[in-house]
Design an enzyme around this catalytic site. Structure first.
Site, PDB file in Angstrom:
ATOM      1  N   LEU A  39       0.821  -1.221   0.000  1.00  0.00           N
ATOM      2  CA  LEU A  39       0.000   0.000   0.000  1.00  0.00           C
ATOM      3  C   LEU A  39       0.849   1.262   0.000  1.00  0.00           C
ATOM      4  O   LEU A  39       1.893   1.329   0.645  1.00  0.00           O
ATOM      5  CB  LEU A  39      -0.924  -0.007   1.221  1.00  0.00           C
ATOM      6  CG  LEU A  39      -1.868  -1.220   1.313  1.00  0.00           C
ATOM      7  CD1 LEU A  39      -2.732  -1.106   2.564  1.00  0.00           C
ATOM      8  CD2 LEU A  39      -2.742  -1.360   0.074  1.00  0.00           C
ATOM      9  N   GLY A  42      -1.511   6.363  -2.748  1.00  0.00           N
ATOM     10  CA  GLY A  42      -2.639   6.239  -3.687  1.00  0.00           C
ATOM     11  C   GLY A  42      -3.754   5.411  -3.051  1.00  0.00           C
ATOM     12  O   GLY A  42      -4.943   5.767  -3.122  1.00  0.00           O
ATOM     13  N   HIS A  43      -3.360   4.301  -2.421  1.00  0.00           N
ATOM     14  CA  HIS A  43      -4.371   3.455  -1.756  1.00  0.00           C
ATOM     15  C   HIS A  43      -5.021   4.196  -0.587  1.00  0.00           C
ATOM     16  O   HIS A  43      -6.229   4.125  -0.393  1.00  0.00           O
ATOM     17  CB  HIS A  43      -3.729   2.166  -1.232  1.00  0.00           C
ATOM     18  CG  HIS A  43      -3.164   1.290  -2.298  1.00  0.00           C
ATOM     19  ND1 HIS A  43      -1.811   1.112  -2.456  1.00  0.00           N
ATOM     20  CD2 HIS A  43      -3.757   0.534  -3.249  1.00  0.00           C
ATOM     21  CE1 HIS A  43      -1.591   0.278  -3.462  1.00  0.00           C
ATOM     22  NE2 HIS A  43      -2.751  -0.084  -3.964  1.00  0.00           N
ATOM     23  N   LYS A 155      -5.720   5.752 -11.955  1.00  0.00           N
ATOM     24  CA  LYS A 155      -4.473   5.401 -12.637  1.00  0.00           C
ATOM     25  C   LYS A 155      -4.655   4.160 -13.514  1.00  0.00           C
ATOM     26  O   LYS A 155      -4.133   4.070 -14.602  1.00  0.00           O
ATOM     27  CB  LYS A 155      -3.331   5.170 -11.651  1.00  0.00           C
ATOM     28  CG  LYS A 155      -1.999   5.113 -12.392  1.00  0.00           C
ATOM     29  CD  LYS A 155      -0.876   4.630 -11.539  1.00  0.00           C
ATOM     30  CE  LYS A 155      -0.848   3.152 -11.372  1.00  0.00           C
ATOM     31  NZ  LYS A 155      -0.367   2.394 -12.536  1.00  0.00           N
ATOM     32  N   GLN A 159      -8.970  -0.532 -16.183  1.00  0.00           N
ATOM     33  CA  GLN A 159      -9.549  -1.426 -15.158  1.00  0.00           C
ATOM     34  C   GLN A 159     -10.857  -0.852 -14.613  1.00  0.00           C
ATOM     35  O   GLN A 159     -11.818  -1.582 -14.380  1.00  0.00           O
ATOM     36  CB  GLN A 159      -8.540  -1.609 -14.030  1.00  0.00           C
ATOM     37  CG  GLN A 159      -9.101  -2.328 -12.815  1.00  0.00           C
ATOM     38  CD  GLN A 159      -8.042  -2.665 -11.791  1.00  0.00           C
ATOM     39  OE1 GLN A 159      -7.313  -3.629 -11.956  1.00  0.00           O
ATOM     40  NE2 GLN A 159      -7.942  -1.892 -10.726  1.00  0.00           N
ATOM     41  N   ARG A 193       4.475  -0.901  -8.325  1.00  0.00           N
ATOM     42  CA  ARG A 193       5.585  -1.349  -9.180  1.00  0.00           C
ATOM     43  C   ARG A 193       6.712  -0.323  -9.252  1.00  0.00           C
ATOM     44  O   ARG A 193       7.799  -0.654  -9.723  1.00  0.00           O
ATOM     45  CB  ARG A 193       5.067  -1.707 -10.573  1.00  0.00           C
ATOM     46  CG  ARG A 193       4.182  -2.955 -10.534  1.00  0.00           C
ATOM     47  CD  ARG A 193       3.851  -3.496 -11.905  1.00  0.00           C
ATOM     48  NE  ARG A 193       3.305  -4.840 -11.809  1.00  0.00           N
ATOM     49  CZ  ARG A 193       2.007  -5.145 -11.883  1.00  0.00           C
ATOM     50  NH1 ARG A 193       1.112  -4.193 -12.057  1.00  0.00           N
ATOM     51  NH2 ARG A 193       1.595  -6.401 -11.780  1.00  0.00           N
TER      52      ARG A 193
END
Ligand code: PAF
Length: 293
Positions: A39, A42-43, A155, A159, A193
């Site tokens: 995490l 952003g999370h 982002k 998805q 990542r």
């Protein structure tokens, strides 16, 4: 918002479902943030948004094997539940749902959720099976955590479209809320990542947001889409990023835009590789104030 009690870690789907149902029966709206852990801010921005909408928030942490291709980074994907719990501690999270693989996919499981439409181009073409893996796990998670609303980051724009399509097509009773991308001060979009990047690659990676900002400015100045796409690719290539795509398409369908189209909401999408690490990013393009030249 600050969490007053540490979140309860739940491993089993029946217990998770029962806790969510009990909160809802007591009149509480439940928000859900699905994650694969590792995490970052952003999370936690998704968690903050969920907590501002809902008194009860669940976060799932599950590295979903079926959304990784055979050559992808499933084995090296960072996993550290203790660090993730620590990061969530200051936030208002009531439950962390952290099932193991056999809880999510019993040995005899045999069902996949396949979404067409927005799942087909770009990531869908380059990562065969990826979105079936995402749709399957998100559908499964929505049954384990039957929340009122689920929060996803912009982002991963494609998805979000895949999840919304699935929710609409299957009539799943959950609101999908898409929240803004969180960026480092130099523009790099936060991603788990990013941790794979070496120091020089981390520098190179700023070209992704530079390319997108250039696209936004070119778009506003009325440049042709093909020129905008070439310029984005050139910026990435100049930073030694191998370009998978650099494109401008309709934001809601990912379909190509007619050159004269000025009213459809557009989005610039890019994906590129720095060594073994693949990064994606995007930027919404507001309606043009200049006619395309
Ligand atoms: O965006 C992610 O972290 C994952 O794709 C998700 C939505 C948690 C499904 O595994």
């Amino acid at each position: 918002m600050t969490g007053d009690r540490p979140p309860t870690i739940i491993r089993r789907s029946d217990e998770m479902r029962q806790r969510v149902r009990a909160a809802q029966a007591a009149g509480e709206r439940v928000g859900f943030v699905p994650t694969m852990g590792s995490l970052h801010a952003g999370h936690t921005s998704l968690v903050e948004r969920a907590a501002s909408d809902c008194p009860a928030v669940a976060v799932s942490i599950f590295v979903n094997p079926i959304q990784f291709g055979p050559q992808e980074d499933f084995d090296r994907y960072p996993r550290d539940l203790a660090a993730d719990c620590k990061r969530l501690a200051p936030h208002s999270v009531r439950w962390i749902y952290a099932p193991d693989v056999s809880e999510m996919y019993p040995p005899d499981h045999a069902t996949r959720v396949e979404v067409a439409g927005p799942a087909e181009p770009f990531e869908g073409q380059l990562r065969p099976g990826h979105f079936a893996g995402v749709a399957t796990v998100v559908c499964r998670l929505f049954h384990c955590v039957p929340a009122d609303a689920a929060y996803f980051g912009a982002k991963d724009w494609q998805q979000t479209l895949v999840v919304k399509r699935m929710v609409a097509d299957l009539g799943l009773p959950i609101d999908v809320v898409v929240c803004p991308t969180v960026r480092e001060t130099d523009g790099l979009a936060l991603s788990s990542r990013n941790a794979y990047l070496t120091a020089p690659q981390r520098q190179q990676a700023t070209a992704l947001s530079t390319a997108l900002k250039q696209a936004q400015s070119d778009w506003q100045q009325g440049h042709a889409i093909s020129d905008i796409e070439h310029r984005m690719a050139a910026i990435l290539e100049a930073a030694a990023i191998a370009v998978d795509y650099a494109t401008v398409v309709a934001a809601d369908t990912l379909e190509p835009l007619a050159p004269s189209d000025q009213t459809t909401a557009a989005i610039a999408l890019i994906a590129g590789r720095l060594g073994e690490t693949r990064l994606i990013d995007n930027l919404s393009l507001p309606p043009r104030t200049q006619s395309p030249c």
